[in-house]
Design a protein around this motif. Structure first.
Motif, short mmCIF file in Angstrom:
data_model
loop_
_atom_site.label_atom_id
_atom_site.label_comp_id
_atom_site.label_asym_id
_atom_site.label_seq_id
_atom_site.Cartn_x
_atom_site.Cartn_y
_atom_site.Cartn_z
N GLY A 47 7.10 54.85 25.57
CA GLY A 47 7.49 56.28 25.86
C GLY A 47 6.88 56.39 27.21
N LYS A 50 6.78 53.40 31.43
CA LYS A 50 6.53 51.82 32.51
C LYS A 50 7.61 51.28 32.57
N SER A 51 8.17 51.15 31.55
CA SER A 51 9.69 50.36 31.32
C SER A 51 10.89 51.04 32.88
N THR A 52 11.01 52.24 32.50
CA THR A 52 11.49 53.24 34.10
C THR A 52 10.77 52.56 35.06
P1 ADP Z 1 7.49 52.92 28.30
O1 ADP Z 1 8.11 51.56 28.60
O2 ADP Z 1 6.67 52.97 28.44
O3 ADP Z 1 7.48 52.10 26.60
P2 ADP Z 1 10.68 53.98 28.67
O4 ADP Z 1 10.16 53.77 30.11
O5 ADP Z 1 11.20 52.76 28.55
O6 ADP Z 1 8.71 53.88 28.16
O7 ADP Z 1 10.59 55.36 28.60
C1 ADP Z 1 10.29 56.05 28.95
C2 ADP Z 1 10.84 57.55 28.17
O8 ADP Z 1 11.90 57.80 28.79
C3 ADP Z 1 11.17 57.17 26.30
O9 ADP Z 1 10.41 59.14 26.23
C4 ADP Z 1 12.11 56.91 26.21
O10 ADP Z 1 13.16 57.39 24.88
C5 ADP Z 1 13.30 57.59 27.66
N1 ADP Z 1 13.80 56.14 27.94
C6 ADP Z 1 13.69 55.46 27.79
N2 ADP Z 1 15.38 54.70 28.30
C7 ADP Z 1 15.99 55.84 28.71
C8 ADP Z 1 17.39 55.69 28.88
N3 ADP Z 1 18.48 54.81 29.20
N4 ADP Z 1 17.92 57.02 28.43
C9 ADP Z 1 17.42 57.92 28.01
N5 ADP Z 1 16.41 58.11 27.98
C10 ADP Z 1 15.70 57.38 28.28
#
Ligand code: ADP
Ligand code: MG
Length: 309
Positions: A47, A50-52
């Motif tokens: 959360g 990173k993936s974002t």
């Molecule tokens: P990581 O890859 O570090 O685990 P993410 O980038 O997946 O983190 O997520 C960062 C935050 O954004 C988290 O709080 C996640 O719930 C939120 N999030 C990710 N994708 C979405 C989406 N498509 N819609 C709403 N919230 C999202």
């Protein structure tokens, strides 16, 4: 010679809205530069964002604001060139089970418009050690092989920058090691590597520099060495000639973590206490030290300290 930046991110923000009701600041004014030839690690708990970050570069997530430049191309002005400059190994395994690795890579090369004679399918398969499986159905590959096939897919268009999003999540230790060997080999051949992981030991072993994300904020950014130097706590295991039954509280900050079978493991703050002090203390009590093993500081300590606050 000063290495050029192949990735530069300025004040990058991503705000997701959840059902239009609430919002999540997944990235908060992120500033980051990655130099050519580096292995850069982006660390952080689930959360963290990173993936974002990776998906913004890959074009599957649209940024809210900020500037992103990849290989000299601005993401807003030249999204296609940005895409052509990077290969992304996604966090989720998504493979068509009925394609063989060779078929899959050839199809992809066709989609990129790469002419048959310019394709390097066999080289890529060899690089990720899938040359023996090149004609097997993807569904028959092991978990580690599937991961390596994802890397292969990201390399079809020979991008100078490779992003790996938690490529070893759920992969067992031995395969993880193999995977990282593949990545190191690619890096030796000149590919800049940006990876995310929450396995801290891995990042420590692989990366030249590390950034730590927590709740969308970059809470640390430094060379791996500098980050490790910042860690205060040392852990040492002594093997002694007898079982330790002493009060060691006179040693500043020393804590006994475990004590059994002549082996005692202690932790201490390296600014407050030196290992020589502990050795001297033991020898004054007529205790012989047969062996000393130090657990070098790891990023986990820094990471926990930073992400808790
Ligand atoms: P990581 O890859 O570090 O685990 P993410 O980038 O997946 O983190 O997520 C960062 C935050 O954004 C988290 O709080 C996640 O719930 C939120 N999030 C990710 N994708 C979405 C989406 N498509 N819609 C709403 N919230 C999202
Ligand atoms: Mg993720």
């Amino acid at each position: 010679m000063e290495k050029k930046n192949v990735l530069s991110v300025k004040n990058l923000n991503k705000i997701y809205s959840k059902n239009g009701l609430s919002t999540v600041n997944a990235l908060n004014n992120l500033n980051l530069e990655v130099k050519e030839g580096e292995i850069f690690g982006l660390l952080g708990p689930n959360g963290a964002g990173k993936s974002t970050f990776i998906n913004i570069l890959g074009g599957t997530v649209v940024k809210t604001s900020g500037l992103v430049n990849v290989w000299g191309f601005d993401l807003d002005k030249n999204p296609r060139q940005v895409r052509a400059s990077i290969g992304i190994v996604p966090q989720e395994v998504n493979l068509d089970p009925f394609f063989s690795p060779r078929k899959l890579l050839d199809l992809l090369a066709g989609m990129y418009g790469i002419k048959k004679k310019d394709r390097i399918t066999d080289d890529i398969l060899k690089l990720v050690a899938l040359d023996k499986q090149s004609d097997s159905y993807a569904r028959s590959l092991s978990g580690g092989m599937k991961r390596r096939l994802l890397i292969a897919k990201a390399l079809v268009h020979q991008p100078p920058i490779l992003f790996l999003d938690e490529p070893t999540a759920g992969v067992d230790l031995e395969l993880r090691q193999q995977l990282w060997e593949n990545v190191k080999l690619l890096n030796k051949q000149g590919v800049t590597v940006i990876l995310t992981t929450h396995y801290l030991m891995e990042a420590e072993e692989m990366c030249d520099r590390i950034g730590i994300l927590s709740n969308g904020n970059l809470v640390a950014l430094d060379t791996t060495k500098n980050l490790i130097d910042k860690i205060q706590t040392k852990i040492v295991t002594f093997t002694l000639n007898k079982v330790l039954s002493l009060d060691m509280t006179s040693l500043n900050t020393l804590k006994i973590i475990s004590n059994s079978n002549n082996k005692v493991t202690v932790s201490y703050e390296k600014s407050k206490l030196k290992i020589e002090d502990i050795i001297l203390f033991l020898s004054k009590q007529n205790i012989k030290i047969l062996d000393i093993a130090t657990d070098d500081a790891n990023i986990e300590d820094v990471y926990l300290g930073l992400t808790k606050s």
